[in-house]
Design an enzyme around this catalytic site. Structure first.
Site, PDB file in Angstrom:
ATOM      1  N   LYS A  42       0.821  -1.189   0.000  1.00 47.72           N
ATOM      2  CA  LYS A  42       0.000   0.000   0.000  1.00 47.72           C
ATOM      3  C   LYS A  42       0.863   1.249   0.000  1.00 47.72           C
ATOM      4  O   LYS A  42       0.410   2.346  -0.314  1.00 47.72           O
ATOM      5  CB  LYS A  42      -0.884   0.028   1.252  1.00 47.72           C
ATOM      6  N   GLY A  43       2.121   1.119   0.382  1.00 45.95           N
ATOM      7  CA  GLY A  43       2.983   2.283   0.604  1.00 45.95           C
ATOM      8  C   GLY A  43       3.153   3.208  -0.586  1.00 45.95           C
ATOM      9  O   GLY A  43       3.342   4.405  -0.432  1.00 45.95           O
ATOM     10  N   GLU A  98       7.641   2.568  -6.041  1.00 40.25           N
ATOM     11  CA  GLU A  98       7.746   2.100  -4.651  1.00 40.25           C
ATOM     12  C   GLU A  98       7.884   3.277  -3.692  1.00 40.25           C
ATOM     13  O   GLU A  98       8.386   4.334  -4.068  1.00 40.25           O
ATOM     14  CB  GLU A  98       9.000   1.223  -4.512  1.00 40.25           C
ATOM     15  N   ASP A  99       7.486   3.068  -2.464  1.00 40.92           N
ATOM     16  CA  ASP A  99       7.658   4.102  -1.447  1.00 40.92           C
ATOM     17  C   ASP A  99       9.091   4.145  -0.937  1.00 40.92           C
ATOM     18  O   ASP A  99       9.702   5.203  -0.837  1.00 40.92           O
ATOM     19  CB  ASP A  99       6.671   3.904  -0.283  1.00 40.92           C
ATOM     20  N   ASP A 102      14.535  -0.630   1.409  1.00 39.19           N
ATOM     21  CA  ASP A 102      15.253  -0.792   2.668  1.00 39.19           C
ATOM     22  C   ASP A 102      16.308  -1.889   2.453  1.00 39.19           C
ATOM     23  O   ASP A 102      17.360  -1.623   1.865  1.00 39.19           O
ATOM     24  CB  ASP A 102      14.212  -1.134   3.745  1.00 39.19           C
ATOM     25  N   LYS A 130      16.816   3.882   1.532  1.00 37.76           N
ATOM     26  CA  LYS A 130      17.573   3.756   2.782  1.00 37.76           C
ATOM     27  C   LYS A 130      18.830   2.952   2.440  1.00 37.76           C
ATOM     28  O   LYS A 130      18.972   1.775   2.790  1.00 37.76           O
ATOM     29  CB  LYS A 130      16.717   2.982   3.794  1.00 37.76           C
ATOM     30  N   PHE A 151      13.402   4.878  10.998  1.00 36.34           N
ATOM     31  CA  PHE A 151      12.097   4.405  10.563  1.00 36.34           C
ATOM     32  C   PHE A 151      11.204   5.605  10.278  1.00 36.34           C
ATOM     33  O   PHE A 151      10.969   6.430  11.153  1.00 36.34           O
ATOM     34  CB  PHE A 151      11.453   3.495  11.609  1.00 36.34           C
ATOM     35  N   VAL A 152      10.725   5.689   9.040  1.00 39.79           N
ATOM     36  CA  VAL A 152       9.941   6.864   8.642  1.00 39.79           C
ATOM     37  C   VAL A 152       8.481   6.513   8.374  1.00 39.79           C
ATOM     38  O   VAL A 152       8.157   5.371   8.025  1.00 39.79           O
ATOM     39  CB  VAL A 152      10.553   7.549   7.390  1.00 39.79           C
ATOM     40  N   ASP A 158       3.721   3.606   6.454  1.00 37.11           N
ATOM     41  CA  ASP A 158       2.971   3.356   7.692  1.00 37.11           C
ATOM     42  C   ASP A 158       3.838   2.832   8.818  1.00 37.11           C
ATOM     43  O   ASP A 158       4.931   2.307   8.605  1.00 37.11           O
ATOM     44  CB  ASP A 158       1.890   2.304   7.436  1.00 37.11           C
ATOM     45  N   ARG A 164      -0.175   6.898   7.152  1.00 36.64           N
ATOM     46  CA  ARG A 164       0.005   6.995   5.697  1.00 36.64           C
ATOM     47  C   ARG A 164      -0.485   8.338   5.168  1.00 36.64           C
ATOM     48  O   ARG A 164      -0.060   8.797   4.122  1.00 36.64           O
ATOM     49  CB  ARG A 164      -0.779   5.884   4.980  1.00 36.64           C
TER      50      ARG A 164
END
Ligand code: IMP
Ligand code: MG
Length: 178
Positions: A42-43, A98-99, A102, A130, A151-152, A158, A164
């Site tokens: 969902k990001g 993509e959001d 990582d 990241k 962590f963002v 989320d 979100r």
């Protein structure tokens, strides 16, 4: 709602300027083509919605949802497709939206999977990178911001499905998720 936020990392204005710039680059790079933008849910939802409005080309959108398993805020590399694409991507110019990247495990799984479907081209556009946390090498074609190992949340990202809807990207208080 704001009590778990440590600080704003990227403001709404900075995000909007960057998304406009990325949209321009995509418009330039895909001249004469009709790219298929694949949003990873969902990001990627908010980023995708803003990005497409800065791309001046005929384009199509499709969606995919995946789950990566691991501890709460870490991905292990075990990925499951929860919702697959509707469109057949064979011969298409696919741009994954993509959001955040990582460890890279989620995206590695997605790109390997999509490649077997023989797209004409497959590129990646991520808002956040990241980079220091990367465990598998993935060539990224469009990157919004390289961020430190924090962590963002916000702008699609989320923490336990919340935050979100923030218009900016913020750092979660470390004590919340450690
Ligand atoms: P990777 O497989 O380790 O690259 O993890 C990618 C996924 O983990 C992203 O699509 C996000 O859903 C989630 N993720 C990684 N870092 C963060 C973060 O800082 N905030 C929110 N979600 C994150
Ligand atoms: Mg997520």
């Amino acid at each position: 709602m704001k009590t778990k936020i440590d600080q704003v990392l990227i403001t709404e204005e900075e995000i909007q300027a960057k998304v406009a710039e990325l949209g321009k680059r995509v418009t330039h790079d895909y001249q004469g083509r009709t790219p298929l933008l694949v949003c990873v849910l969902k990001g990627g939802l908010i980023f995708m919605a803003d990005l497409v409005r800065h791309i001046d080309l005929p384009l199509e959108v499709d969606f995919m949802a995946v789950a990566s398993y691991g501890p709460e805020t870490q991905s292990s590399g075990v990925v499951q497709i929860l919702m697959d694409l509707e469109v057949n991507i064979e011969g298409r110019d696919v741009l994954i939206v993509e959001d955040i990247i990582d460890s890279g495990h989620t995206l590695q799984y997605i790109t390997q999977n999509l490649r077997t479907r023989n797209p004409q081209s497959l590129r990646i556009c991520t808002l956040l990178d990241k980079a220091a946390r990367r465990e598998v090498e993935i060539p990224l074609d469009y990157v919004g911001f390289v961020i430190p190992d924090v962590f963002v949340i916000g702008y699609g990202l989320d923490y336990q499905e919340h935050y979100r809807n923030l218009r900016y990207i913020a750092v979660l208080k470390p004590e919340v998720h450690r």
